[in-house]
Design an enzyme around this catalytic site. Structure first.
Site, PDB file in Angstrom:
ATOM      1  N   ARG A   1      -3.637  -4.309   7.864  1.00  0.00           N
ATOM      2  CA  ARG A   1      -1.942  -4.662   8.481  1.00  0.00           C
ATOM      3  C   ARG A   1      -2.092  -6.136   9.393  1.00  0.00           C
ATOM      4  O   ARG A   1      -1.314  -6.394  10.139  1.00  0.00           O
ATOM      5  CB  ARG A   1      -2.470  -2.922   8.974  1.00  0.00           C
TER       6      ARG A   1
ATOM      7  N   ARG B   1     -11.890  -4.305   5.988  1.00  0.00           N
ATOM      8  CA  ARG B   1     -10.428  -3.655   6.300  1.00  0.00           C
ATOM      9  C   ARG B   1      -9.751  -5.609   5.746  1.00  0.00           C
ATOM     10  O   ARG B   1      -9.322  -5.836   6.636  1.00  0.00           O
ATOM     11  CB  ARG B   1     -10.127  -3.515   7.432  1.00  0.00           C
TER      12      ARG B   1
ATOM     13  N   TYR C   1     -13.654  14.703   7.261  1.00  0.00           N
ATOM     14  CA  TYR C   1     -12.329  14.228   6.689  1.00  0.00           C
ATOM     15  C   TYR C   1     -12.364  16.073   6.427  1.00  0.00           C
ATOM     16  O   TYR C   1     -10.919  16.153   6.337  1.00  0.00           O
ATOM     17  CB  TYR C   1     -11.790  13.023   5.592  1.00  0.00           C
TER      18      TYR C   1
ATOM     19  N   ARG D   1       3.698  -3.954   3.105  1.00  0.00           N
ATOM     20  CA  ARG D   1       3.787  -2.422   3.066  1.00  0.00           C
ATOM     21  C   ARG D   1       5.805  -2.130   3.593  1.00  0.00           C
ATOM     22  O   ARG D   1       5.897  -0.985   3.903  1.00  0.00           O
ATOM     23  CB  ARG D   1       2.834  -2.670   4.459  1.00  0.00           C
TER      24      ARG D   1
ATOM     25  N   ASP E   1      -8.464   3.466  -0.831  1.00  0.00           N
ATOM     26  CA  ASP E   1      -8.670   4.174   1.134  1.00  0.00           C
ATOM     27  C   ASP E   1     -10.168   5.063   0.303  1.00  0.00           C
ATOM     28  O   ASP E   1     -10.327   5.134  -1.435  1.00  0.00           O
ATOM     29  CB  ASP E   1      -7.759   5.811   1.063  1.00  0.00           C
TER      30      ASP E   1
HETATM   31  O1  CP3 Z   1     -11.456  -3.377   3.672  1.00  0.00           O
HETATM   32  C1  CP3 Z   1     -10.271  -3.379   2.934  1.00  0.00           C
HETATM   33  O2  CP3 Z   1      -9.533  -3.925   3.211  1.00  0.00           O
HETATM   34  C2  CP3 Z   1     -10.101  -2.189   1.496  1.00  0.00           C
HETATM   35  C3  CP3 Z   1      -9.140  -1.181   2.010  1.00  0.00           C
HETATM   36  C4  CP3 Z   1      -9.697  -0.120   3.133  1.00  0.00           C
HETATM   37  C5  CP3 Z   1      -8.866   0.962   3.692  1.00  0.00           C
HETATM   38  N1  CP3 Z   1      -9.625   1.824   3.732  1.00  0.00           N
HETATM   39  C6  CP3 Z   1      -7.702   0.532   3.520  1.00  0.00           C
HETATM   40  C7  CP3 Z   1      -6.209   1.228   4.434  1.00  0.00           C
HETATM   41  C8  CP3 Z   1     -10.850   0.249   3.261  1.00  0.00           C
HETATM   42  C9  CP3 Z   1     -12.437   0.062   2.843  1.00  0.00           C
HETATM   43  C10 CP3 Z   1     -10.651   2.131   3.812  1.00  0.00           C
HETATM   44  C11 CP3 Z   1     -12.200   2.239   3.993  1.00  0.00           C
HETATM   45  C12 CP3 Z   1     -11.786   3.694   4.729  1.00  0.00           C
HETATM   46  N2  CP3 Z   1     -10.789   4.659   5.057  1.00  0.00           N
HETATM   47  C13 CP3 Z   1     -12.429   4.546   6.023  1.00  0.00           C
HETATM   48  C14 CP3 Z   1     -14.419   3.589   5.894  1.00  0.00           C
HETATM   49  C15 CP3 Z   1     -14.461   1.960   6.715  1.00  0.00           C
HETATM   50  C16 CP3 Z   1     -14.044   2.454   8.063  1.00  0.00           C
HETATM   51  O3  CP3 Z   1     -12.819   2.278   8.491  1.00  0.00           O
HETATM   52  O4  CP3 Z   1     -14.767   3.312   9.167  1.00  0.00           O
HETATM   53  C17 CP3 Z   1     -12.198   5.528   6.464  1.00  0.00           C
HETATM   54  C18 CP3 Z   1     -13.340   6.265   7.506  1.00  0.00           C
HETATM   55  C19 CP3 Z   1     -10.621   5.291   6.319  1.00  0.00           C
HETATM   56  C20 CP3 Z   1     -10.091   6.594   6.462  1.00  0.00           C
HETATM   57  C21 CP3 Z   1      -8.607   5.854   6.256  1.00  0.00           C
HETATM   58  N3  CP3 Z   1      -7.746   4.682   6.256  1.00  0.00           N
HETATM   59  C22 CP3 Z   1      -8.264   6.205   8.197  1.00  0.00           C
HETATM   60  C23 CP3 Z   1      -8.742   6.258   9.427  1.00  0.00           C
HETATM   61  C24 CP3 Z   1      -6.830   4.827   7.958  1.00  0.00           C
HETATM   62  C25 CP3 Z   1      -6.048   4.978   9.221  1.00  0.00           C
HETATM   63  C26 CP3 Z   1      -6.556   4.096  10.337  1.00  0.00           C
HETATM   64  C27 CP3 Z   1      -6.382   2.782   9.964  1.00  0.00           C
HETATM   65  O5  CP3 Z   1      -7.686   2.129  10.068  1.00  0.00           O
HETATM   66  O6  CP3 Z   1      -5.966   1.883   9.307  1.00  0.00           O
HETATM   67  C28 CP3 Z   1      -6.731   4.956   6.697  1.00  0.00           C
HETATM   68  C29 CP3 Z   1      -5.378   4.496   5.956  1.00  0.00           C
HETATM   69  C30 CP3 Z   1      -6.613   2.840   5.750  1.00  0.00           C
HETATM   70  N4  CP3 Z   1      -6.544   2.502   4.958  1.00  0.00           N
HETATM   71  C31 CP3 Z   1      -4.842   2.296   5.761  1.00  0.00           C
HETATM   72  C32 CP3 Z   1      -5.202   0.645   4.531  1.00  0.00           C
HETATM   73  C33 CP3 Z   1      -4.794  -0.660   4.692  1.00  0.00           C
HETATM   74  C34 CP3 Z   1      -3.494   2.201   6.514  1.00  0.00           C
HETATM   75  C35 CP3 Z   1      -2.350   2.190   5.743  1.00  0.00           C
HETATM   76  C36 CP3 Z   1      -0.921   1.833   6.335  1.00  0.00           C
HETATM   77  O7  CP3 Z   1      -0.869   0.331   5.591  1.00  0.00           O
HETATM   78  O8  CP3 Z   1      -0.437   2.406   7.079  1.00  0.00           O
END
Ligand code: CP3
Length: 362
Positions: free
Chosen positions: A42, A38, A162, A51, A87
């Site tokens: 954020r 990640r 999911y 964003r 994502d």
């Molecule tokens: O790693 C990176 O920087 C690349 C981008 C990336 C995102 N999601 C962007 C994102 C990656 C590799 C993911 C993978 C992801 N998404 C996983 C697997 C990794 C892990 O953390 O276990 C999972 C389970 C998700 C599902 C998901 N997407 C969740 C649970 C959430 C919300 C909570 C959170 O952790 O942010 C997202 C949304 C999301 N995906 C955001 C980002 C930057 C936040 C969105 C925003 O800016 O509001």
């Protein structure tokens, strides 16, 4: 040091850009490479600024903006790899799944029946995710220091969590109940997801992704029997379809301390683990044929500087001197993490690991 690194000069400019890829292949490297799960997100002020103007789905569906966000952390820090900004749920929209983000993924019609599984469309990358492959090309053309790019997908079981539950959850009860209530339908769903994610990752590699990673965030919820029958089998199916490509394959498994025996049997180059398992024990379980990735607790970034260094040293010590360690957090970085702590972590990993190699060589 931080200012020099921000411009891409300084300590790391002289280093080989392929250190991350060499470590994936368990080759000897001058220092331990580091990237952060990640890392595009954020905790970065420049991400929050963008964003505030653009919603998450628009960001991920625009090749230019996704490439920009992918590059934000590698411009700011001396990271050894970039990861595509997207994502795990994004490609599922192409398969006919209606999806929103708030901030986690919300599936409008959770999948609960065989009819729904049979109605899922195949993923056609050129039609369904052209913005992803285009973002990859843009990142490759603009990556500072020739930093390699990781492409990724959700592991089939994690995606199924999911799809079945419809939203983030702590225990994913509905998904786990589904495995017991409708095991054949669950297998059909997982096979379908495994095949589509193989297609998706192959398209990412063809566009220029230099390593491919599956995120298995929720496998740790399963007992070993269910893990093997459902999550492991499906992940193995995806990896088998990708093995002939000339890119390292990475499997990240969260809370998988009890699952390392089956994981050791997966034909992958790198296994990423969370902070609960010490890397020394993980390496013994996985054997010499796999590199490891991890595993600092994301909470450790909130320690005072000297303490943070001590926690980093402990991870490096556990990983030991054998080739094949990529430093990372054990799970995604928290949004309220200090960007300065991240800079200090990256510098310390590089300096300490280079020093340790120098000491053992003399
Ligand atoms: O790693 C990176 O920087 C690349 C981008 C990336 C995102 N999601 C962007 C994102 C990656 C590799 C993911 C993978 C992801 N998404 C996983 C697997 C990794 C892990 O953390 O276990 C999972 C389970 C998700 C599902 C998901 N997407 C969740 C649970 C959430 C919300 C909570 C959170 O952790 O942010 C997202 C949304 C999301 N995906 C955001 C980002 C930057 C936040 C969105 C925003 O800016 O509001």
């Amino acid at each position: 040091m931080a200012a020099a690194l921000m411009s891409g000069d300084g300590a790391n400019a002289a280093a080989s850009p392929a250190v991350f890829l060499q470590a994936c292949r368990r080759q000897r490297v001058p220092y331990t490479p580091v990237w952060i799960m990640r890392q595009a997100g954020r905790y970065l002020p420049e991400y929050r600024e963008l964003r505030a103007k653009v919603d998450f789905v628009t960001l991920t569906h625009s090749a230019e903006l996704a490439a920009e966000v992918t590059l934000q952390p590698v411009r700011r820090y001396a990271l050894d790899a970039a990861i595509l900004f997207s994502d795990i749920m994004t490609p599922l929209q192409g398969m006919g799944i209606e999806l929103e983000f708030d901030p986690g993924p919300l599936v409008r019609q959770p999948i609960r029946t065989l009819e729904q599984v049979e109605a899922l469309a195949p993923l056609v990358p050129a039609r369904d995710v052209p913005f992803v492959t285009e973002a990859i090309r843009l990142v490759r053309a603009a990556a500072p220091r020739g930093v390699p790019l990781i492409g990724f997908a959700g592991a089939p079981f994690t995606l199924a969590c999911y799809l079945i539950c419809g939203r983030p959850s702590k225990e994913f009860e509905a998904a786990r109940a589904f495995l017991y209530a409708q095991p054949q339908t669950a297998e059909r769903l997982l096979d379908h997801l495994a095949d589509q994610m193989a297609t998706y990752l192959a398209a990412q590699a063809a566009a220029g992704a230099q390593a491919l990673m599956l995120f298995e965030s929720w496998a740790g919820l399963l007992g070993t029997g269910e893990y093997r029958r459902f999550a492991w089998r499906a992940a193995r199916r995806t990896f088998a379809a990708l093995r002939s490509l000339d890119v390292p394959l990475i499997y990240y498994a969260n809370q998988a301390t009890a699952l390392l025996e089956p994981i050791a049997e997966l034909d992958v180059d790198v296994v990423g683990v969370d902070w609960r398992s010490p890397l020394g024990a993980v390496r013994r379980m996985l054997g010499p044929g796999k590199a490891v990735q991890g595993n600092l607790d994301p909470a450790a970034l909130f320690a005072p500087p000297a303490e943070l260094n001590r926690h980093i040293d402990a991870v490096l010590d556990e990983a030991g001197s054998a080739p094949g360690h990529i430093f990372n957090l054990g799970h995604g970085i928290w949004p309220d993490t200090s960007p300065d702590a991240v800079a200090r972590m990256i510098d310390h990993v590089h300096e300490q690991s280079a020093r340790a190699r120098g000491a053992s060589a003399s």
